[in-house]
Design an enzyme around this catalytic site. Structure first.
Site, PDB file in Angstrom:
ATOM      1  N   GLU A  69     -12.165   7.596  -5.561  1.00 13.73           N
ATOM      2  CA  GLU A  69     -12.959   6.702  -6.410  1.00 13.73           C
ATOM      3  C   GLU A  69     -13.408   5.460  -5.670  1.00 13.73           C
ATOM      4  OE1 GLU A  69     -13.675   3.335  -9.192  1.00 13.73           O
ATOM      5  OE2 GLU A  69     -12.114   3.538  -7.658  1.00 13.73           O
TER       6      GLU A  69
ATOM      7  N   ASP B 229      -6.474   7.320  -5.436  1.00 12.34           N
ATOM      8  CA  ASP B 229      -6.671   6.677  -4.133  1.00 12.34           C
ATOM      9  C   ASP B 229      -6.628   5.162  -4.220  1.00 12.34           C
ATOM     10  OD1 ASP B 229      -9.147   6.809  -5.568  1.00 12.34           O
ATOM     11  OD2 ASP B 229     -10.240   6.327  -3.732  1.00 12.34           O
TER      12      ASP B 229
END
Length: 358
Positions: free
Chosen positions: A125, A71
């Site tokens: 994350e 991400d």
């Protein structure tokens, strides 16, 4: 969209940068990663949510984990990617699609490594820890993270940063009594009472412990002050939010005990805490890795997901292309030389025939 793992690592990084994957919107990229790796005879593939795990099962005496998150933070006018004069610009180029590209190339091309390898490509994350794919994996499938050593491909200027600091946020509260500011002597100003808290913080001397030959530097800072009722009212409550970055030789419980002693006499509430990670540079796999990549290891000043490996008893380091100071910036960019160098160093470490007999 799909990923071409036959492309070189720089072109693969460009593909990843141009593949939108803001936190909680990684499913399409996770699908592409899974599709690109599935069917390769040397890998066992496990999909857990939007986390893809690829493992070799060669029967080696050591296993290492190479992990990276899929991400990114939200776009900030920095897509699509562009390559100019040996520099790749674009969202996630530093944090951390360059590192993910290296991991994907290794997973696809290294069919006979000297150590068994677990590649982990995980989601979420960049947001609250409750969503973190690596954290979820460690709870639901901890056996997939069993290893002797782990490398988190976080940006580190292609140098080894070992372990990480722990972090804790607390609220230190003061109380007073409301009164009209025209008759202030009738009350007690809670904001003024924070002066002693700030004095203690100004006088703070950071601890600098040496662990595995690395000097960590702790930090204790006020990051918010909240209080006030109205422009003509003495406030009866005020809160100072403090962030503590502590060296990995302290547990979360020890960090909390230290802060309660430091702010003795005040009400202290812990609002957030994450443990640090010991560097573990004395482990055989870590020593061999340091020899392979060269350079002097440095302590990690900050918190990363290496802490999750440490909690599982797996020593871990940060090692990836890109300057971490550029992460999340509109001008995020990475020198392609660092991406290539990281790939070459990891290939050399995992391909050294002399290690296969270990």
């Amino acid at each position: 969209m799909s990923l071409d793992l036959a492309a070189d690592v720089v072109e693969l990084t460009r593909q990843l940068v141009d593949f939108p994957s803001e936190s909680l919107q990684e499913e399409a990229l996770a699908d592409a990663v899974e599709a690109a790796l599935r069917g390769r005879d040397h890998l066992e593939i496990t999909r857990v949510g939007n986390t893809v795990v690829a493992r070799t099962t060669l029967g080696r005496t050591e296993r290492v984990v190479i992990a990276g998150h899929l991400d990114t933070v939200p776009e900030n006018g920095n897509l699509p990617s562009r390559l100019e004069d040996g520099v790749l610009h674009g969202l996630g180029s530093v944090d951390m699609k360059g590192g993910v590209a290296v991991g994907l190339k290794l997973a696809a091309t290294l069919t006979a490594t000297n150590r068994d390898v677990t590649y982990v490509f995980y989601d979420a994350e960049e947001i609250a820890a409750i969503h973190n794919g690596l954290g979820k994996l460690s709870e639901s499938h901890p056996h997939l993270l069993d290893a002797d050593f782990a490398i988190l491909m976080e940006p580190s200027n292609a140098l080894v940063e070992a372990g990480c600091q722990g972090t804790m946020r607390i609220e230190v509260a003061t109380t007073g009594e409301r009164a009209h500011t025209a008759r202030a002597w009738m009350g007690s100003n809670a904001i003024h009472k924070t002066a002693e808290i700030l004095d203690r913080l100004n006088a703070y001397e950071p601890r600098k412990p040496v662990i595995d030959g690395l000097e960590y530097h702790e930090g204790l800072n006020a990051v918010f002050i909240s209080g006030g009722v109205a422009g003509n009212v003495l406030p009866d409550a005020c809160t100072v939010t403090v962030n503590y970055r502590f060296a990995p030789d302290r547990s979360v419980e020890e960090a909390e005990a230290y802060l309660r002693t430091f702010f003795d006499g005040y009400a202290v509430t812990v609002t957030d805490a994450s443990p640090g990670a010991l560097p573990g540079l004395s482990r055989p796999a870590a020593k061999a890795f340091l020899e392979a990549v060269g350079g002097e290891p440095a302590p990690k000043f900050g918190w990363t997901d290496v802490s999750r490996f440490s909690a599982l008893g797996v020593p871990a380091v940060n090692f990836g292309p890109g300057d971490p100071l550029l992460a999340h910036k509109a001008e995020e960019h990475v020198h392609i030389e660092e991406i290539v160098r990281c790939e070459q160093q990891l290939v050399a470490w995992l391909s050294d025939a002399s290690e296969e007999a270990r």
